[in-house]
Design an enzyme around this catalytic site. Structure first.
Site, PDB file in Angstrom:
ATOM      1  N   ARG A 121       0.842  -1.209   0.000  1.00  0.00           N
ATOM      2  CA  ARG A 121       0.000   0.000   0.000  1.00  0.00           C
ATOM      3  C   ARG A 121       0.876   1.258   0.000  1.00  0.00           C
ATOM      4  NH1 ARG A 121      -2.018   2.341   4.459  1.00  0.00           N
ATOM      5  NH2 ARG A 121      -2.069   0.375   5.614  1.00  0.00           N
ATOM      6  N   ASP A 157      -6.811  19.359 -14.432  1.00  0.00           N
ATOM      7  CA  ASP A 157      -7.238  18.029 -14.855  1.00  0.00           C
ATOM      8  C   ASP A 157      -6.981  17.944 -16.357  1.00  0.00           C
ATOM      9  OD1 ASP A 157      -8.648  15.805 -15.790  1.00  0.00           O
ATOM     10  OD2 ASP A 157     -10.187  15.966 -14.237  1.00  0.00           O
ATOM     11  N   LYS A 184      -9.241   6.938 -19.094  1.00  0.00           N
ATOM     12  CA  LYS A 184      -9.646   7.424 -20.421  1.00  0.00           C
ATOM     13  C   LYS A 184      -8.529   7.189 -21.444  1.00  0.00           C
ATOM     14  CE  LYS A 184     -13.167   9.087 -18.093  1.00  0.00           C
ATOM     15  NZ  LYS A 184     -13.987   8.139 -17.416  1.00  0.00           N
ATOM     16  N   TYR A 221     -15.925  18.167 -14.511  1.00  0.00           N
ATOM     17  CA  TYR A 221     -16.548  16.837 -14.395  1.00  0.00           C
ATOM     18  C   TYR A 221     -17.439  16.830 -13.150  1.00  0.00           C
ATOM     19  CZ  TYR A 221     -16.970  11.832 -13.711  1.00  0.00           C
ATOM     20  OH  TYR A 221     -17.470  10.573 -13.509  1.00  0.00           O
TER      21      TYR A 221
END
Ligand SMILES: Cc1ncc(COP(=O)(O)O)c(C=O)c1O
Length: 388
Positions: free
Chosen positions: A55, A182, A207, A108
């Protein structure tokens, strides 16, 4: 025998995506980095910076992180996150608590939800602006108590507004605010926000970066070691990490990023041009069109016009919904950035901004043959029209 990997600094992006982040060239070594499936590592005594627990860090992340950083022009490694939204939430939390966040009105929708949720819990406003209107953005940064964070999407999702990133970044820094961009829609091949003054770049790697609609991942990139350390600590503690296999799929997808984007950008501009004159299309928007309000800005600031366009079919929201029942190649689906062309009516989501027209289709253009795409869309527009 070892032969070091060629330096990537002055290579074109098409070469970088194919060659960077490969294992050192030793006799018999694999040409692709391995996937390490292990949650823990052999480790004795004081933690010494080597691999310890998956992690905290994971060697399977590093090649994709390195490649994204190289493409964005960052010296520090990028960080992978479990999704684009994990990257977005992490970056939004870089803003000083209680200070305003300036965001595009058409960011978004989940990004806006996170910004508002943060403001509700920790105080401070969310100042939504038209990100294309630089004066309005600067006024929002400096109004009353200066903002702590300026969030930019350019092009915005879904309205495709183009921001003047360098001017906004300069004003934000003068006011003491951090700037996050972004860069999902433009990709690192389309623009380099860090070079234009952004402090942090965020991606939904789901994407274009991965590019095959088979991975959900996010990334953050910065050249600021303190911000990178904060992002990394938050990722470790909140646990929003990438799986090793997903990280490998992302790297594999990025090997063809340049080829895919070249075709996608070409297809999108050509479709926008054809749709603009179509009698069954009431409105089309794409930064490549001279009719786009920021066409000149996009031409000046970006290496691309993007792979997403929007269209409003004649016949309103019903026609927009019906279109997906009449196409054979185009896929009615959410998301974007895959090799396959798809579209969706954004206002089907109640959380989409009310200023997005009800009948607006966000169109993600893929790599198929342009004539096949055109023919399928054309016949679907005619079929929907004939039924009305
Ligand atoms: C511009 C933009 N940013 C962030 C996200 C969130 O990414 P993800 O779905 O990978 O969590 C999306 C998703 O559509 C997006 O379009």
């Amino acid at each position: 025998m070892e032969n070091t990997t060629a330096p990537n600094t002055h290579l074109a992006p098409a070469t970088v995506v194919a060659t960077a982040a490969r294992p050192p060239r030793t006799q018999g070594s694999p040409v692709n980095p391995p996937i390490t499936i292990s949650s823990t590592y052999y480790s004795l005594g004081e933690p010494d910076g080597t691999m310890l627990y998956a992690r905290w860090t994971n060697e399977s992340w590093h090649p994709a992180e390195k490649l994204i950083a190289t493409l964005e022009g960052a010296d520090l490694s990028a960080l992978l996150h479990s999704s684009g939204m994990a990257a977005v939430a992490n970056a939004i939390h870089l803003g000083a608590p209680g200070k305003a966040i300036v965001t595009p009105r058409h960011a978004y929708h989940a990004t806006l939800l996170v910004a508002h949720d943060r403001a509700k819990r920790e105080g401070g406003q969310v100042r939504e602006v038209d990100i294309a209107n630089t004066e309005e953005v600067i006024a929002a940064i400096t109004a009353g108590e200066p903002a702590g964070l300026v969030w930019i999407e350019s092009p915005t999702n879904p309205m495709l507004e183009i921001a003047d990133i360098p001017t906004i970044a300069k004003a934000a820094h003068e006011a003491g605010a951090l700037v996050v961009v972004d860069n999902t829609f433009a990709t690192p091949l389309g623009q380099h926000p860090l070079e234009e003054g952004a402090d942090v770049v965020v991606h939904s790697a789901t994407k274009y970066l991965s590019g095959h609609s088979d991975v959900v991942l996010g990334a953050t990139v910065t050249n600021n070691p303190e911000l990178q350390a904060e992002l990394q600590e938050e990722r470790t503690n909140s646990g929003g990490i990438a799986g090793p296999f997903e990280a490998w799929l992302l790297l594999r997808g990025m090997r063809t990023l340049s080829l895919r984007m070249e075709r996608i950008w070409q297809n999108a501009a050509e479709l926008a041009r054809r749709l603009e004159g179509h009698p069954l299309v009431a409105e089309v928007s794409h930064p490549s069109l001279a009719s786009h309000p920021q066409h000149d800005r996009a031409t000046a600031l970006m290496n691309c016009f993007g792979g997403v366009l929007t269209m409003r079919p004649v016949g309103g929201a019903q026609a927009a919904d019906d279109l997906g029942t009449r196409t054979n190649i185009w896929l009615p689906a959410t998301s974007l950035g895959g090799v396959e062309s798809s579209f969706e009516r954004r206002r089907r989501f109640p959380t989409e901004a009310p200023t997005v027209p009800e009948d607006l289709l966000r169109v993600s253009v893929g790599i198929e043959d342009i004539e096949d795409l055109w023919q399928d869309l054309e016949q679907a527009l005619q079929a929907v029209h004939a039924r009305r």
